[in-house]
Structures are given as structure tokens and as C-alpha cells.
Enzyme design. Structure first.
Site, mmCIF file in Angstrom:
data_model
loop_
_atom_site.group_PDB
_atom_site.id
_atom_site.type_symbol
_atom_site.label_atom_id
_atom_site.label_comp_id
_atom_site.label_asym_id
_atom_site.label_seq_id
_atom_site.Cartn_x
_atom_site.Cartn_y
_atom_site.Cartn_z
ATOM 1 N N THR A 1 -1.300 16.965 -0.211
ATOM 2 C CA THR A 1 -1.774 17.882 0.821
ATOM 3 C C THR A 1 -2.786 17.201 1.735
ATOM 4 O O THR A 1 -3.488 16.268 1.321
ATOM 5 C CB THR A 1 -2.428 19.102 0.144
ATOM 6 O OG1 THR A 1 -3.102 19.878 1.134
ATOM 7 C CG2 THR A 1 -3.458 18.695 -0.899
ATOM 8 N N ASP A 2 -2.911 17.711 2.957
ATOM 9 C CA ASP A 2 -3.946 17.216 3.872
ATOM 10 C C ASP A 2 -5.352 17.602 3.408
ATOM 11 O O ASP A 2 -6.345 17.052 3.886
ATOM 12 C CB ASP A 2 -3.704 17.713 5.308
ATOM 13 C CG ASP A 2 -3.651 19.225 5.446
ATOM 14 O OD1 ASP A 2 -3.817 19.938 4.431
ATOM 15 O OD2 ASP A 2 -3.446 19.696 6.588
ATOM 16 N N GLU A 3 -5.438 18.548 2.454
ATOM 17 C CA GLU A 3 -6.765 19.010 2.024
ATOM 18 C C GLU A 3 -7.555 17.934 1.297
ATOM 19 O O GLU A 3 -8.762 18.079 1.117
ATOM 20 C CB GLU A 3 -6.638 20.242 1.126
ATOM 21 C CG GLU A 3 -6.028 21.414 1.851
ATOM 22 C CD GLU A 3 -6.129 22.709 1.071
ATOM 23 O OE1 GLU A 3 -6.995 22.826 0.199
ATOM 24 O OE2 GLU A 3 -5.322 23.602 1.352
ATOM 25 N N TYR B 1 -9.077 22.920 -6.227
ATOM 26 C CA TYR B 1 -7.669 22.587 -5.947
ATOM 27 C C TYR B 1 -7.559 21.232 -5.256
ATOM 28 O O TYR B 1 -6.858 20.329 -5.731
ATOM 29 C CB TYR B 1 -7.015 23.674 -5.076
ATOM 30 C CG TYR B 1 -5.736 23.204 -4.413
ATOM 31 C CD1 TYR B 1 -4.599 22.921 -5.164
ATOM 32 C CD2 TYR B 1 -5.672 23.008 -3.021
ATOM 33 C CE1 TYR B 1 -3.431 22.460 -4.558
ATOM 34 C CE2 TYR B 1 -4.513 22.552 -2.414
ATOM 35 C CZ TYR B 1 -3.392 22.279 -3.187
ATOM 36 O OH TYR B 1 -2.244 21.818 -2.584
ATOM 37 N N LYS C 1 -5.892 17.535 -6.410
ATOM 38 C CA LYS C 1 -4.809 16.868 -5.680
ATOM 39 C C LYS C 1 -5.255 15.457 -5.272
ATOM 40 O O LYS C 1 -4.486 14.502 -5.358
ATOM 41 C CB LYS C 1 -4.396 17.675 -4.446
ATOM 42 C CG LYS C 1 -3.695 18.983 -4.748
ATOM 43 C CD LYS C 1 -2.367 18.827 -5.493
ATOM 44 C CE LYS C 1 -1.287 18.158 -4.670
ATOM 45 N NZ LYS C 1 0.033 18.193 -5.373
HETATM 46 P P1 NAD Z 1 3.814 26.882 -5.605
HETATM 47 O O1 NAD Z 1 2.583 27.336 -6.282
HETATM 48 O O2 NAD Z 1 4.609 27.850 -4.805
HETATM 49 O O3 NAD Z 1 4.835 26.273 -6.701
HETATM 50 C C1 NAD Z 1 4.395 25.421 -7.718
HETATM 51 C C2 NAD Z 1 5.501 25.334 -8.778
HETATM 52 O O4 NAD Z 1 5.051 24.417 -9.796
HETATM 53 C C3 NAD Z 1 5.809 26.665 -9.462
HETATM 54 O O5 NAD Z 1 7.188 26.861 -9.575
HETATM 55 C C4 NAD Z 1 5.175 26.499 -10.852
HETATM 56 O O6 NAD Z 1 5.850 27.230 -11.869
HETATM 57 C C5 NAD Z 1 5.306 25.006 -11.061
HETATM 58 N N1 NAD Z 1 4.311 24.512 -12.036
HETATM 59 C C6 NAD Z 1 2.983 24.825 -12.089
HETATM 60 N N2 NAD Z 1 2.426 24.208 -13.154
HETATM 61 C C7 NAD Z 1 3.406 23.476 -13.757
HETATM 62 C C8 NAD Z 1 3.450 22.630 -14.881
HETATM 63 N N3 NAD Z 1 2.342 22.393 -15.629
HETATM 64 N N4 NAD Z 1 4.627 22.050 -15.208
HETATM 65 C C9 NAD Z 1 5.746 22.279 -14.478
HETATM 66 N N5 NAD Z 1 5.772 23.101 -13.402
HETATM 67 C C10 NAD Z 1 4.613 23.684 -13.048
HETATM 68 O O7 NAD Z 1 3.400 25.621 -4.754
HETATM 69 P P2 NAD Z 1 3.963 25.086 -3.344
HETATM 70 O O8 NAD Z 1 3.244 25.762 -2.251
HETATM 71 O O9 NAD Z 1 5.440 25.097 -3.406
HETATM 72 O O10 NAD Z 1 3.436 23.578 -3.394
HETATM 73 C C11 NAD Z 1 4.250 22.542 -3.933
HETATM 74 C C12 NAD Z 1 3.525 21.223 -3.787
HETATM 75 O O11 NAD Z 1 3.264 20.968 -2.418
HETATM 76 C C13 NAD Z 1 2.165 21.160 -4.484
HETATM 77 O O12 NAD Z 1 2.013 19.872 -5.043
HETATM 78 C C14 NAD Z 1 1.165 21.381 -3.364
HETATM 79 O O13 NAD Z 1 -0.067 20.764 -3.648
HETATM 80 C C15 NAD Z 1 1.883 20.707 -2.216
HETATM 81 N N6 NAD Z 1 1.554 21.188 -0.862
HETATM 82 C C16 NAD Z 1 1.657 22.507 -0.553
HETATM 83 C C17 NAD Z 1 1.413 22.932 0.748
HETATM 84 C C18 NAD Z 1 1.555 24.386 1.151
HETATM 85 O O14 NAD Z 1 1.254 24.729 2.299
HETATM 86 N N7 NAD Z 1 2.038 25.268 0.293
HETATM 87 C C19 NAD Z 1 1.020 22.012 1.714
HETATM 88 C C20 NAD Z 1 0.908 20.663 1.363
HETATM 89 C C21 NAD Z 1 1.187 20.262 0.072
HETATM 90 O O1 TDX Z 2 -5.627 36.900 2.774
HETATM 91 C C1 TDX Z 2 -5.970 35.826 3.287
HETATM 92 N N1 TDX Z 2 -6.700 35.838 4.438
HETATM 93 C C2 TDX Z 2 -7.110 34.710 5.068
HETATM 94 O O2 TDX Z 2 -7.780 34.792 6.111
HETATM 95 C C3 TDX Z 2 -5.614 34.553 2.714
HETATM 96 C C4 TDX Z 2 -4.814 34.496 1.439
HETATM 97 C C5 TDX Z 2 -6.019 33.409 3.369
HETATM 98 N N2 TDX Z 2 -6.766 33.483 4.506
HETATM 99 C C6 TDX Z 2 -7.125 32.225 5.204
HETATM 100 C C7 TDX Z 2 -7.687 31.119 4.351
HETATM 101 C C8 TDX Z 2 -7.189 29.867 5.063
HETATM 102 O O3 TDX Z 2 -8.071 29.524 6.117
HETATM 103 O O4 TDX Z 2 -5.891 31.715 5.732
HETATM 104 C C9 TDX Z 2 -5.856 30.284 5.673
HETATM 105 C C10 TDX Z 2 -4.654 29.852 4.854
HETATM 106 O O5 TDX Z 2 -4.911 30.234 3.506
HETATM 107 P P1 TDX Z 2 -3.899 29.860 2.309
HETATM 108 O O6 TDX Z 2 -2.550 30.398 2.621
HETATM 109 O O7 TDX Z 2 -4.542 30.257 1.035
HETATM 110 O O8 TDX Z 2 -3.770 28.274 2.474
HETATM 111 P P2 TDX Z 2 -4.833 27.058 2.391
HETATM 112 O O9 TDX Z 2 -6.011 27.410 1.561
HETATM 113 O O10 TDX Z 2 -5.048 26.567 3.785
HETATM 114 O O11 TDX Z 2 -3.948 25.992 1.539
HETATM 115 C C11 TDX Z 2 -2.524 25.848 1.785
HETATM 116 O O12 TDX Z 2 -2.243 24.691 2.553
HETATM 117 C C12 TDX Z 2 -2.497 23.445 1.941
HETATM 118 C C13 TDX Z 2 -1.742 25.782 0.479
HETATM 119 O O13 TDX Z 2 -2.005 26.951 -0.297
HETATM 120 C C14 TDX Z 2 -2.092 24.540 -0.292
HETATM 121 O O14 TDX Z 2 -1.285 24.444 -1.466
HETATM 122 C C15 TDX Z 2 -1.831 23.348 0.584
HETATM 123 O O15 TDX Z 2 -2.258 22.175 -0.068
#
Ligand code: NAD
Ligand code: TDX
Length: 331
Positions: free
Chosen positions: A120-122, A147, A151
Site C-alpha cells: 500500500t501507499d500508506e 495497519y 504493511k
Molecule cells: P480485504 O480485507 O478485503 O481482504 C483480505 C483477505 O485476506 C480476506 O479474504 C481475508 O480472509 C484474508 N486473510 C486475512 N488474514 C489471513 C490469513 N492469516 N491467512 C490467509 N488469509 C487471510 O483486503 P483488500 O482490500 O482486498 O486488500 C488486499 C491487499 O491489498 C492487502 O495486502 C492490502 O494491504 C493491499 N492494499 C489494499 C488497498 C485497498 O484500497 N483496499 C490498497 C493498497 C493495497
Molecule cells: O465511514 C467512513 N468515513 C470516512 O470519512 C470511513 C470508513 C472512512 N472515512 C475516511 C477515512 C479515509 O480518509 O475515508 C477515507 C478512506 O477510508 P478507508 O476506506 O478506511 O481507507 P484508508 O484508511 O484510506 O485505507 C485504504 O487504502 C489503503 C485501505 O483500507 C487500505 O487497505 C489500503 O492500504
């Protein structure tokens, strides 16, 4: 090609499975997923006869070893992924994100298997709202939350295993994804499903925080580009120039759903809330030739809204519990 997808029952992983079946018919997919609260088996139901789904924990060496040995590439999505949850209880984040990645690395090292690590960019922390800079591969790591720190730790393990043991791994750091199958605890699907449930959307603080939105299919196309053409040991940043503040995104959702654009509540801000993320993806674009296809956030959000409206059975069972959990902390 035999592809092991960890976390393939979650948001991005399930979309990766669908994308791969549609675009890479030669791939044979095994999903390893612990089926935590964040997974939804219904996301894979339409393709379940075309893949192998193995329930299991990435931090369990016995669950991991044989599956890695039988793969040509491991695409490692599995993680605890929600910042708000990490503020309540960081322990599963340390286990899954750090120990889980270590366990995958040891297995790919043992068996000489290629790995792509999804991050992630975080990991770079945050930028000021008025700073013209964006994150680049040279930006120092400076994570803010439990989190993002786990990462960051997982990325550093991958780098060390590349350098110390010659593991063939690449890393990508992507910005905020949106699209179908995203858990309704996350910002965009939470607000869409709030409106569909007659609940007022919830904005943290003043809503000035900026996220750099990318459609999940653009992320997954970039992942395949890196698996195909990425250089071993390299890090690629994935982003589609989609910077918007949260208030603007929420107002756009409300407009697209036919609601007044001020129909929302301001709620307690997130502790340590990162201000702004912004990705410079020049390296990925110029070295590997990737381009995003979904550059219109309005069109992408409309498609996402339609998906949640048309798939109530996918999210409705979880809605009450998700909102009750947020209500406990005034969000
Ligand atoms: P998500 O929470 O929707 O899915 C995570 C999945 O991993 C789930 O199916 C969960 O059951 C599985 N999991 C959790 N713990 C586990 C374990 N111990 N063993 C096996 N499986 C396990 O997450 P996502 O949003 O799909 O994110 C996927 C990846 O992408 C993560 O590595 C996250 O850091 C990265 N990422 C997410 C975003 C975003 O915006 N969602 C952005 C950048 C990077
Ligand atoms: O109800 C809400 N109201 C609100 O204002 C929620 C759930 C979030 N927010 C804000 C917080 C953040 O500034 O919205 C923005 C996005 O929030 P999230 O969806 O929780 O994402 P963020 O914390 O930015 O992280 C996401 O992007 C990077 C993913 O969850 C991570 O897994 C990924 O690494």
C-alpha cells in the site's frame, strides 16, 4: 501457469481471480484464504468450479508449504486491511501481515518460487494537503497506523529476503482501490450501502483528507504487468492520478444516488488520520508500459453503485453489525 493467490476471497484478491480467469485463460488458480470476517465466499461462487479454494492461514507454515511448492508464482494479497480495526486491536495485523509474509517468504525461498507482494501507499505516511509532491519509490517509509506499520514491516522483510537470499520477488504499493466486492466497512461501499439502507452517510472530521482513488481492475492489470515484466527485487508504485478529498467523493456518491449533497453526518475523526496520499506511477508507466483504463471516477462510481444496488444479498447480512461496531466509537 500455476498461480497461488493468498487472500483471494477478499476484495482485491477476488477481483484478481475474476480478472485472471477473464484475461489469462492459461492460468490455474489456487486461492489460500483464512476466510476471516473480511472474506466473502460468495465473491468466488460464480467461478468456484474453475479454481481451487483452500481455507488456511498464511502464517501457518504447514498450510503454506505444499501450496507454494506446487506454484509457479505466488501473488500475496492476504492481510488485515482496515486502519480503523487496527486502532482497536493491532494483534491480528502483526500476525497476518508480518508473520504471514515471513511465512510466505520462507516457503518461496525453500522452493525457488516467484512471488509478488501486494502493498500500500500508506507505508510512506502522509503528505500535506497543499504539498505538490507525490510518493515515489524513493520516498522514505514513515507509516502512521498499526495497519500501515505492519504493511511497511512486510515490505522490508521482502526486500531483505531478496537481498540476503536472492528470492525472486517484486513489490507494488498501490493507492486506495474501489469497485465491486469491497467490504462495507470501507469508505465508499459504506456510504453507498448507507444510502441504500436509508442511513445517513458518515464523514470523518471535515472530510478534507485526500485519497488517490484507483479502480480495482486497473490495480490488478498493473499486478499482472509486474508479474510478466517486473524486474526481480524492484518496487513499483501503482496509481491512476485519482486524488479527491473525502467530502467531494461523498457528495459525488450522493448526487449519483439522487440524494441532497448535504445528506450526511460528520462523525468523530480517525485517530492519527493520514491527511493525503498521492502516487507518482511514472516508473510503472514508462518502464513496463501500464496505463489505467478507468480514469473517470464518476463513471467508476456509477458502476460501483449499480453493483451494490444489484447485489444486496452479498452485503446486507453484514450491514447491521458493521454499523453497530462503528456506532460504539461514535463513527
Ligand atoms: P480485504 O480485507 O478485503 O481482504 C483480505 C483477505 O485476506 C480476506 O479474504 C481475508 O480472509 C484474508 N486473510 C486475512 N488474514 C489471513 C490469513 N492469516 N491467512 C490467509 N488469509 C487471510 O483486503 P483488500 O482490500 O482486498 O486488500 C488486499 C491487499 O491489498 C492487502 O495486502 C492490502 O494491504 C493491499 N492494499 C489494499 C488497498 C485497498 O484500497 N483496499 C490498497 C493498497 C493495497
Ligand atoms: O465511514 C467512513 N468515513 C470516512 O470519512 C470511513 C470508513 C472512512 N472515512 C475516511 C477515512 C479515509 O480518509 O475515508 C477515507 C478512506 O477510508 P478507508 O476506506 O478506511 O481507507 P484508508 O484508511 O484510506 O485505507 C485504504 O487504502 C489503503 C485501505 O483500507 C487500505 O487497505 C489500503 O492500504
Amino acid at each position: 501457469m500455476r498461480v497461488l493467490v493468498t487472500g483471494g476471497a477478499g476484495f482485491i484478491g477476488a477481483n484478481f481471480v475474476h480478472y485472471t480467469l477473464a484475461n489469462r485463460p492459461e492460468a490455474r488458480i489456487t486461492v489460500l484464504d483464512a476466510l476471516t470476517y473480511a472474506a466473502n465466499e460468495a465473491s468466488l461462487a460464480p467461478v468456484i468450479d474453475r479454481i481451487r479454494l483452500v481455507p488456511g492461514d498464511v502464517a501457518d507454515p504447514e498450510a503454506v508449504d505444499g501450496l507454494v511448492a506446487d506454484s509457479d508464482v505466488v501473488v500475496h494479497f492476504a492481510a488485515e486491511s482496515h486502519n480503523d480495526n487496527s486502532l482497536r486491536d493491532p494483534s491480528p495485523f502483526v500476525r497476518t501481515n508480518v508473520v504471514g509474509t515471513f511465512t510466505i517468504l520462507e516457503a518461496v525461498r525453500r522452493h525457488g518460487v516467484r512471488m509478488h507482494h501486494i502493498s500500500t501507499d500508506e507505508v510512506y505516511g502522509d503528505l500535506e494537503l497543499d504539498d505538490p509532491a507525490k510518493f515515489t519509490p524513493q520516498t522514505p517509509y514513515n507509516p502512521s497506523s498499526p495497519y500501515s506499520s505492519t504493511k511497511a514491516g512486510s515490505d522490508l522483510l521482502v526486500r531483505a529476503w531478496v537481498r540476503s537470499f536472492g528470492v525472486h520477488a517484486t513489490i507494488s504499493n498501490c493507492s486506495n482501490n474501489y469497485g465491486p466486492y469491497q467490504h462495507i466497512e470501507k469508505f465508499i461501499p459504506r456510504q453507498i450501502t448507507n444510502v441504500l439502507s436509508g442511513i445517513r452517510p458518515k464523514l470523518y472530521g471535515a472530510g478534507e483528507n485526500v485519497r488517490d482513488w484507483i479502480h480495482v481492475d486497473d490495480h490488478n492489470a498493473a499486478v499482472w504487468t509486474i508479474v510478466d515484466k517486473g524486474r526481480p527485487g524492484e518496487t513499483y508504485l501503482i496509481g491512476a492520478d485519482g486524488e479527491r478529498n473525502n467530502k467531494d467523493v461523498l457528495e459525488l456518491i450522493l448526487e449519483l444516488m439522487g440524494k441532497p449533497t448535504d445528506w450526511y453526518d460528520r462523525v468523530t475523526d480517525r485517530a492519527g488520520h493520514d491527511l493525503r496520499y498521492a502516487i507518482d506511477s511514472t516508473k510503472l508507466r514508462t518502464e513496463l508500459g501500464w496505463q489505467p483504463r478507468y480514469t473517470d471516477l464518476r463513471a467508476g462510481l456509477r458502476q460501483t453503485i449499480d453493483w451494490y444496488a444489484g447485489n444486496r444479498a452479498w452485503w446486507e447480512p453484514a450491514k447491521q453489525a458493521v454499523e453497530a461496531r462503528y456506532a460504539e466509537v461514535g463513527q
